[in-house]
Design a protein around this motif. Structure first.
Motif, PDB file in Angstrom:
ATOM      1  N   TYR A  46       0.797  -1.195   0.042  1.00 17.60           N
ATOM      2  CA  TYR A  46       0.033  -0.069   0.054  1.00 17.60           C
ATOM      3  C   TYR A  46       0.739   1.165   0.092  1.00 17.60           C
ATOM      4  O   TYR A  46       0.337   2.311  -0.406  1.00 17.60           O
ATOM      5  N   LEU A  47       1.893   1.246   0.557  1.00 20.87           N
ATOM      6  CA  LEU A  47       3.065   2.397   0.566  1.00 20.87           C
ATOM      7  C   LEU A  47       3.091   3.158  -0.634  1.00 20.87           C
ATOM      8  O   LEU A  47       2.964   4.318  -0.826  1.00 20.87           O
ATOM      9  N   PRO A  48       3.600   2.253  -1.824  1.00 18.88           N
ATOM     10  CA  PRO A  48       3.776   2.886  -2.896  1.00 18.88           C
ATOM     11  C   PRO A  48       2.538   3.716  -3.702  1.00 18.88           C
ATOM     12  O   PRO A  48       2.755   4.825  -4.192  1.00 18.88           O
ATOM     13  N   ARG A  84      -0.616   9.564   6.524  1.00 20.34           N
ATOM     14  CA  ARG A  84      -0.785   8.107   6.184  1.00 20.34           C
ATOM     15  C   ARG A  84       0.547   7.399   5.653  1.00 20.34           C
ATOM     16  O   ARG A  84       0.985   6.329   6.008  1.00 20.34           O
ATOM     17  N   VAL A  85       1.336   8.201   4.724  1.00 13.40           N
ATOM     18  CA  VAL A  85       2.597   7.643   4.211  1.00 13.40           C
ATOM     19  C   VAL A  85       3.454   7.506   5.456  1.00 13.40           C
ATOM     20  O   VAL A  85       4.179   6.607   5.513  1.00 13.40           O
ATOM     21  N   ASN A  86       3.424   8.562   6.409  1.00 18.76           N
ATOM     22  CA  ASN A  86       4.711   8.356   7.635  1.00 18.76           C
ATOM     23  C   ASN A  86       4.072   7.527   8.436  1.00 18.76           C
ATOM     24  O   ASN A  86       5.170   6.851   8.859  1.00 18.76           O
ATOM     25  N   LEU A  87       2.899   7.113   8.294  1.00 17.37           N
ATOM     26  CA  LEU A  87       2.412   6.072   9.332  1.00 17.37           C
ATOM     27  C   LEU A  87       2.930   4.730   8.910  1.00 17.37           C
ATOM     28  O   LEU A  87       3.588   3.832   9.646  1.00 17.37           O
ATOM     29  N   ASP A 123       5.503   4.188   6.445  1.00 21.61           N
ATOM     30  CA  ASP A 123       6.910   4.119   6.228  1.00 21.61           C
ATOM     31  C   ASP A 123       7.598   4.525   7.549  1.00 21.61           C
ATOM     32  O   ASP A 123       8.719   3.810   7.618  1.00 21.61           O
ATOM     33  N   LYS A 124       7.275   5.396   8.602  1.00 25.78           N
ATOM     34  CA  LYS A 124       7.985   5.421   9.584  1.00 25.78           C
ATOM     35  C   LYS A 124       7.652   4.817  10.969  1.00 25.78           C
ATOM     36  O   LYS A 124       8.438   4.648  11.972  1.00 25.78           O
ATOM     37  N   VAL A 125       6.442   4.063  11.006  1.00 25.00           N
ATOM     38  CA  VAL A 125       5.851   3.233  11.986  1.00 25.00           C
ATOM     39  C   VAL A 125       5.478   1.726  11.581  1.00 25.00           C
ATOM     40  O   VAL A 125       6.113   0.970  12.318  1.00 25.00           O
ATOM     41  N   LEU A 126       4.643   1.616  11.153  1.00 24.82           N
ATOM     42  CA  LEU A 126       4.062   0.231  10.829  1.00 24.82           C
ATOM     43  C   LEU A 126       5.263  -0.427  10.264  1.00 24.82           C
ATOM     44  O   LEU A 126       5.296  -1.883  10.637  1.00 24.82           O
ATOM     45  N   ALA A 128       6.931  -3.619  11.985  1.00 20.78           N
ATOM     46  CA  ALA A 128       6.674  -5.046  11.642  1.00 20.78           C
ATOM     47  C   ALA A 128       8.030  -5.635  11.243  1.00 20.78           C
ATOM     48  O   ALA A 128       8.146  -7.164  11.823  1.00 20.78           O
ATOM     49  N   ARG A 129       8.940  -4.971  10.953  1.00 22.17           N
ATOM     50  CA  ARG A 129      10.430  -5.640  10.484  1.00 22.17           C
ATOM     51  C   ARG A 129      10.741  -6.009  11.902  1.00 22.17           C
ATOM     52  O   ARG A 129      11.679  -7.033  12.122  1.00 22.17           O
TER      53      ARG A 129
END
Length: 201
Positions: free
Chosen positions: A24-26, A154-157, A159-162, A166-167
């Motif tokens: 979803y990020l892209p 949302r992008v930051n959520l 890219d920078k959090v979720l 998860a990783r």
């Protein structure tokens, strides 16, 4: 943040989540770029309308200097009768659209007013139209700003959090599972050696 379960099913869930976030990020980032491009077009349209207003003012000042004569009643020559605003859905952003602007000319006697009043009325109608368009551009820009802010959040959520979370969870679970597997192997070897010693005695 709730503690992640250190199990194989939890690992599978975290892997699924990571794949979803990365998928979803892209598309979210693309949407943000598209909204920003549309916003840039709106800024240009807004500036063009402002320039048109400036040009019209200069033209009126140049061609109608007689407006300075306060003995002639020039107020209420035109008025807005109706404005109809519609809505456009652009990239999930609801934007106002001017559907109709109805301007009314006041009746005035041809012999009681100077000849240049007709030119002034035309200029006033043009100015009302331009100012309505400008107000609409400004409202659309506010909506674009809100849309950019939301999609950027949302992008930051993602890219920078979720995705990083998860990783990190996947790494933690893998380390725990491999440690547990090694410990189980060591325990089974110890138990095997113990059984062998007991049978040899």
């Amino acid at each position: 943040m709730s503690r992640v379960s250190l199990s194989k099913s939890s690992l599978a869930k975290q892997n699924r989540n990571l794949r979803t976030y990365e998928r979803y990020l892209p598309s979210l980032d693309l949407k943000r770029k598209q909204i920003m491009a549309e916003r840039a077009k709106e800024v240009m349209a807004c500036e063009a309308t402002r320039r048109e207003i400036t040009v019209l003012r200069e033209r009126v000042q140049e061609h109608l200097p007689m407006m300075a004569n306060h003995e002639i009643e020039l107020s209420d020559l035109v008025s807005v009768r109706a404005v109809r605003i519609g809505e456009q859905n652009l990239l999930g952003t609801r934007l106002p659209v001017l559907e109709e602007l109805e301007v009314e000319r006041r009746d005035y006697g041809l012999f009681s007013m100077p000849h240049w009043v007709d030119t002034l009325v035309d200029a006033l109608i043009e100015m009302m139209t331009l100012e309505t368009r400008l107000a609409l551009h400004e409202r659309r820009l506010i909506r674009f700003d809100e849309a950019v802010r939301k999609v950027t959040q949302r992008v930051n959520l993602f890219d920078k959090v979720l995705i990083p979370r998860a990783r990190a969870n996947i790494k933690t679970i893998k380390v725990y599972l491999s440690d547990a597997e090694r410990a189980a192997i060591v325990r089974s070897k110890i138990a095997k050696n113990k059984r062998q010693r007991e049978t040899t005695i």
